[in-house]
Scaffold this motif. Sequence first.
Motif: not given
Lengths: 349, 239
Positions: A215, A334, B94, B96-97, B100-102, B104, B115, B119, B131-132, B150, B154
């Motif tokens: 990713v 988190r 999570s 969501f996280e 977020m990796v993908a 960002q 974000e 979402m 999501a969490n 995911r 990207t």
Amino acid sequence: MLDQKTINRILMAFGIVGVALLFAVPIIGSRAMVQDLFGVLTLLILAQNWNLLAGFAGLVSVGQQAFVGVGAYAMFACVILLGLDPLVGILVGGFVAMALAVPMAFFAFRLAGAYFAIGTWVVAEIVRLCFAQWKALGGGTGTSLPKGTTKNMFGVPEIKELLGVSSSAASDALTYWLALVLALATLGAGYFFLRSRMGLGLQAIRDNDEAARSVGVNPTRLKAWVFMLTAFGTGICGALLFIQITRVTPEAAFSVLDWTAFVIFITVIGGIGTLPGPIVGVVFFYILQRALSDYGTVYLIVLGSIGIIVMLFARRGLWGLFSDKTGIELLSLRQYAPETKPNPLAQIK
Amino acid sequence: MSILTLKSLSKSFGALTVTDDVSLDVMAGEALGIIGPNGAGKSTLFNLIAGNIKPDSGHVLLDGVDVTRASPMERVHAGVGRSFQIPQPFSHLSVFENLMVAAQFGGGHRGAEAECSCMSIIEQTGLGPVANDLSGGLSLLQRKRLELARAMSTSPKLILLDEIAGGLTDGECVALIKTIKSIHAQGTTIIWIEHVLHALNSVVERLMVLNFGKMLMVGDVDEVMNAPAVKEIYLGIEI
Ligand SMILES: Nc1ncnc2c1ncn2[C@@H]1O[C@H](COP(=O)(O)OP(=O)(O)OP(=O)(O)O)[C@@H](O)[C@H]1O
Ligand SMILES: [Mg+2]
């Protein structure tokens, strides 16, 4: 049962009172206490840095004493050779340590796992041998800060006046406060770094390296950043340590036992890969040390045994155990989907 | 304009040739399906395209640029998003996280923008209720959905989907098809490996058949489905 808000308030209050008390120690406490706590705080700084390195970036270094030593020697060089204030030397120490991290990473990053650990140790030994050759700073036997250096250090005369104590007590107070500020700053910086984009990337790498690459995460770059930043923190701490000790030798400055082995113990006992871990670990370590310091080698055997037991039965250390039992998470990393954000500082799982 | 070109790509694991002289052109904006029996080398082809493994010979071109030696990370930045057949979530993060990796690192989004994009993908893929939740605790179906989400995060130009429709109820399958169609409608090129043929064929325009690492044929869905050679492979295996 206590609710979330109450727990947050209680913890917040404890934190503020605790920090305030720590700041007040040189005013209300004895000099021995100041010196003792200085030792504890510097160990905490080293442990926080090692925790970032090993616990979050997966870089299990056994060569962090290289940065302590280089930071210390850089500070001595600034004072003795350049005539600078030791406090300037602290900053220089940090940057020199960071500069050493570049070639060290270049070498050690080619090694994986256990070889990385051994590689960093070998580099640290080589660096120690090199500094033992530096005649201007006493070579193998080391050297001391010139008489009066710490007495005239920036801020010491003012503290002396203010507290009405001797110069050496004032200098102890100053290094103590610096250590306290540095420990708090390291905690804060670690927290914000880990909650940043880079921190999230590190956690992704820790969970699944292959998927992280897929990713777009660059593991080498992120780890190199952590290696450099923790070298800076460790170098600063080394310089600060030896201002208080006032005498440096290659053996003391590059001691693997004092600046890495104990630090690993503290981090693992407290909870590797958690931010409160090193704090819990250093408190535990201090208590053990006080209780067992008369017993010589037995003390080290007990330390080792406790370390092994914790590694086997509580992999996330004492803090992890506490957190799992109570559901209390402090300084959680988190990140919550928007609209569903609870307080990030403390929450119940 | 072709977004992806494979030039006589080959890969062996020991004595086993898993990708055997495969050449292929994928046009920007098209949707291509890949079918073939188990062990035919479909997932390996994705690994070659995404850079997770390097070919023994041959070339991979993205937008006409040779990326044969480029790392997976560089290919994400060149616009390739992938899912894994066996889900590979960041299990202590999570849902969501994970996204977020993908978003960002792969998508180059920052802060609130990242974000927001996560979402909307969570919404689109039906992951809202979890999501969490830590992704390590998700069911297999939810993990597969996370793989899709995911990869989408990207912001890829070309998305590689590896068997994401297996085990779904009819309703879930309809929702999945809708999601993939909407990704396609946004102009994203899709390559989809799938055994659930009715789902696959309702989205893709072309099909490619792999067998023992070789490309057996590639062509319109109807043409391929009616080809005797394909019927032979698939009869008795699964339809
Ligand atoms: N890294 C590897 N090392 C050795 N053999 C491998 C490796 N990856 C795949 N293979 C072998 O290559 C062959 C093709 O595998 P691949 O996963 O590409 O098949 P596939 O078409 O995706 O099958 P499926 O429909 O079951 O997913 C299999 O026989 C597999 O065992
Ligand atoms: Mg496969």
